[in-house]
Design an enzyme around this catalytic site. Structure first.
Site, PDB file in Angstrom:
ATOM      1  N   SER A 224      35.748 -30.710 -88.278  1.00 36.19           N
ATOM      2  CA  SER A 224      36.415 -31.265 -89.262  1.00 36.19           C
ATOM      3  C   SER A 224      37.266 -30.161 -90.024  1.00 36.19           C
ATOM      4  O   SER A 224      36.371 -29.326 -90.598  1.00 36.19           O
ATOM      5  CB  SER A 224      35.519 -32.069 -90.217  1.00 36.19           C
ATOM      6  OG  SER A 224      36.436 -32.575 -91.332  1.00 36.19           O
ATOM      7  N   VAL A 252      35.206 -40.163 -99.990  1.00 31.98           N
ATOM      8  CA  VAL A 252      33.783 -41.048 -99.755  1.00 31.98           C
ATOM      9  C   VAL A 252      34.105 -41.955 -98.572  1.00 31.98           C
ATOM     10  O   VAL A 252      35.162 -42.605 -98.508  1.00 31.98           O
ATOM     11  CB  VAL A 252      33.194 -41.595-100.796  1.00 31.98           C
ATOM     12  CG1 VAL A 252      32.030 -42.317-100.469  1.00 31.98           C
ATOM     13  CG2 VAL A 252      33.222 -40.578-102.306  1.00 31.98           C
ATOM     14  N   ASP A 256      32.040 -40.754 -92.128  1.00 28.18           N
ATOM     15  CA  ASP A 256      31.439 -41.820 -91.399  1.00 28.18           C
ATOM     16  C   ASP A 256      32.386 -42.473 -90.652  1.00 28.18           C
ATOM     17  O   ASP A 256      32.055 -42.947 -89.586  1.00 28.18           O
ATOM     18  CB  ASP A 256      30.646 -42.489 -92.386  1.00 28.18           C
ATOM     19  CG  ASP A 256      29.536 -41.826 -93.060  1.00 28.18           C
ATOM     20  OD1 ASP A 256      28.677 -40.755 -92.213  1.00 28.18           O
ATOM     21  OD2 ASP A 256      29.056 -42.253 -94.415  1.00 28.18           O
TER      22      ASP A 256
END
Length: 310
Positions: A224, A252, A256
């Protein structure tokens, strides 16, 4: 499609709210909180569901907060396998300050897991069918040592379960020492720690990622790179995907969302390039939302189409 499961050892009930400004001691008037399920593997399963796939979330849940968490997942149609715990599931708080655009994230310790509770979670994992994908994501709670995680991954691999690990620090290092991990997603700093050297030259990130693949520690490494997107490496190819310029509201849930999208593509047996494009699209889609929201399917597909046209 290959079946997908996720394991979250430290789940959370996440609450998000807005306040006009933040300062010490005074009363900070906030908006009505929005509650969402939280925890790495749980968010990965949610992201996969949002994107039209299916993933079963395995996790411990305790007390009223655990019941709330489980009911929220039912509302989102995420299949679950829970182990009831003595300790209550933790509750985290995310505060967005309207005047400055700043975010404050108050993250509580995970609920303690007893030996018996961890054993029950392990039994659920080892009941997964051979050939399935298992995403192990999130932090380790009190009561669970890295050695416990290592034993769990080894046992799962012996049964033919293909493990994806999204963690950091000692847990990620220990998982890679086992070898044959399907996918890991370190950032550049974490990758530097994994290979024990600074990554300062243009090809250093690619070389370090290939080193993890060539050594047999991981089959796929996706690094990343923040605004620069992600660099993906497997045994035969290397590709970097850069997202379009977009105004970020919150990071946030971006990680994921990215792992969820990549796992979905792995379950569809897509190419490395297609996998990382979809992952970058989902991660970017999550950043345009405030608070703790994950990627939306429509936003993800628009960015994915853009990346496919480049």
């Amino acid at each position: 499609m290959i079946p997908v499961y996720t394991l979250t050892l430290a789940p959370s009930l996440d609450s998000a709210t807005l306040t006009p400004q933040i300062y010490p001691e005074g009363k900070l008037r906030c908006t009505v909180p929005v509650f969402e399920p939280g925890g790495g593997g749980i968010n990965v399963a949610r992201a996969i569901t949002h994107l039209g796939g299916k993933a079963t979330a395995i996790f411990p849940a305790g007390g009223a907060t655990g019941e709330h968490l489980t009911s929220l997942l039912a509302d989102e149609h995420v299949p679950v396998q829970c182990v009831e715990t003595k300790d209550w599931t933790r509750q985290n708080l995310h505060v967005h300050v309207e005047s400055s655009g700043e975010q404050y994230r108050f993250v509580m310790p995970g609920a303690t897991l007893s030996e018996d509770e961890f054993r029950q979670l392990e039994e659920k994992v080892l009941a997964i069918e051979s050939g399935a994908l298992l995403v192990i994501s999130g932090s380790l709670p009190p009561g669970v040592k890295v050695e416990n995680l290592v034993q769990l991954i080894k046992a799962a691999q012996r049964q033919g379960i293909r493990c994806i690990v999204d963690s950091s620090g000692e847990a990620l290092t220990a998982a890679l020492e086992i070898g044959n991990i399907e996918l890991v997603k370190p950032n550049q700093k974490e990758l530097s720690a994994l290979v024990d050297r600074e990554l300062t030259q243009p090809d250093d990130v690619k070389d370090a990622a290939q080193e993890l693949v060539n050594s047999g520690k991981a089959q796929r490494v996706v690094v990343s790179l923040g605004p620069q997107g992600a660099l993906a490496v497997d045994a035969s190819s290397c590709v970097q995907v850069v997202p379009p310029p977009m105004k970020s509201q919150s990071t946030v849930g971006a990680g994921d969302s990215m792992v969820g999208a990549m796992t979905l593509k792995l379950a569809e047996e897509a190419s490395l390039e297609d996998m990382v494009r979809f992952g970058v699209a989902a991660g970017s889609a999550a950043t345009i939302n405030q608070g703790t929201r994950l990627c939306a399917r429509d936003d993800t597909l628009k960015i994915y189409d853009y990346l496919n046209r480049r």
